[in-house]
Design a protein around this motif. Sequence first.
Motif, short mmCIF file in Angstrom:
data_model
loop_
_atom_site.label_atom_id
_atom_site.label_comp_id
_atom_site.label_asym_id
_atom_site.label_seq_id
_atom_site.Cartn_x
_atom_site.Cartn_y
_atom_site.Cartn_z
N SER A 66 0.82 -1.22 0.00
CA SER A 66 0.00 0.00 0.00
C SER A 66 0.85 1.26 0.00
CB SER A 66 -0.96 0.01 1.19
OG SER A 66 -0.25 0.14 2.40
N LEU A 67 2.08 1.19 0.48
CA LEU A 67 2.94 2.38 0.51
C LEU A 67 3.70 2.62 -0.78
CD1 LEU A 67 4.50 2.32 4.10
CD2 LEU A 67 2.73 3.82 3.21
N HIS A 70 2.30 5.30 -3.11
CA HIS A 70 2.43 6.64 -2.52
C HIS A 70 3.87 7.15 -2.62
CE1 HIS A 70 -1.64 6.53 -1.07
NE2 HIS A 70 -1.41 5.37 -0.46
N THR A 96 4.04 4.15 -12.01
CA THR A 96 2.89 4.55 -11.20
C THR A 96 1.58 4.02 -11.78
OG1 THR A 96 4.07 6.56 -10.58
CG2 THR A 96 1.72 6.52 -10.16
#
Length: 140
Positions: A66-67, A70, A96
């Motif tokens: 999940s990181l 970001h 991305t």
Amino acid sequence: MNHSDPAPHPIPRPTEPAKASIASLFSGLWLTRNIIWAFAHFTACFVLQISEFFAPLLLVLGIGWSLVPHVVGLASHSLNTASADSQTRDLIAHITTSFPMQVEVSGHVLTPHGLIMDGFLLMALTAFCATVSAWLGRQV
């Protein structure tokens, strides 16, 4: 002597085969109880070992997964504001956009949030199995 009093009857005592059957019944119950206890204790300890291994693994994989988008997004943003090579910006943009947010493995859909929740559920299962194992250990 008064003949109206009945003659005393001896108290019947169990014969040897009756004693043996009662003893074998109790030993059979004891054996059955110990087999069930051993199986329950083994199962609790086995599940405890497995969940202790997989809980942190799933938790770390879920948080890392999940990181990553970001962190890549932050790198992309900093490259867009600074003077950077256009190829580098294109590479970061490609990474991305192509980073998966879910993966299907054998019909199971894996997501970062799902892995984190599975890690927490395995941690709860670990605590439950440790409690059961300790309780079973006191029963003997």
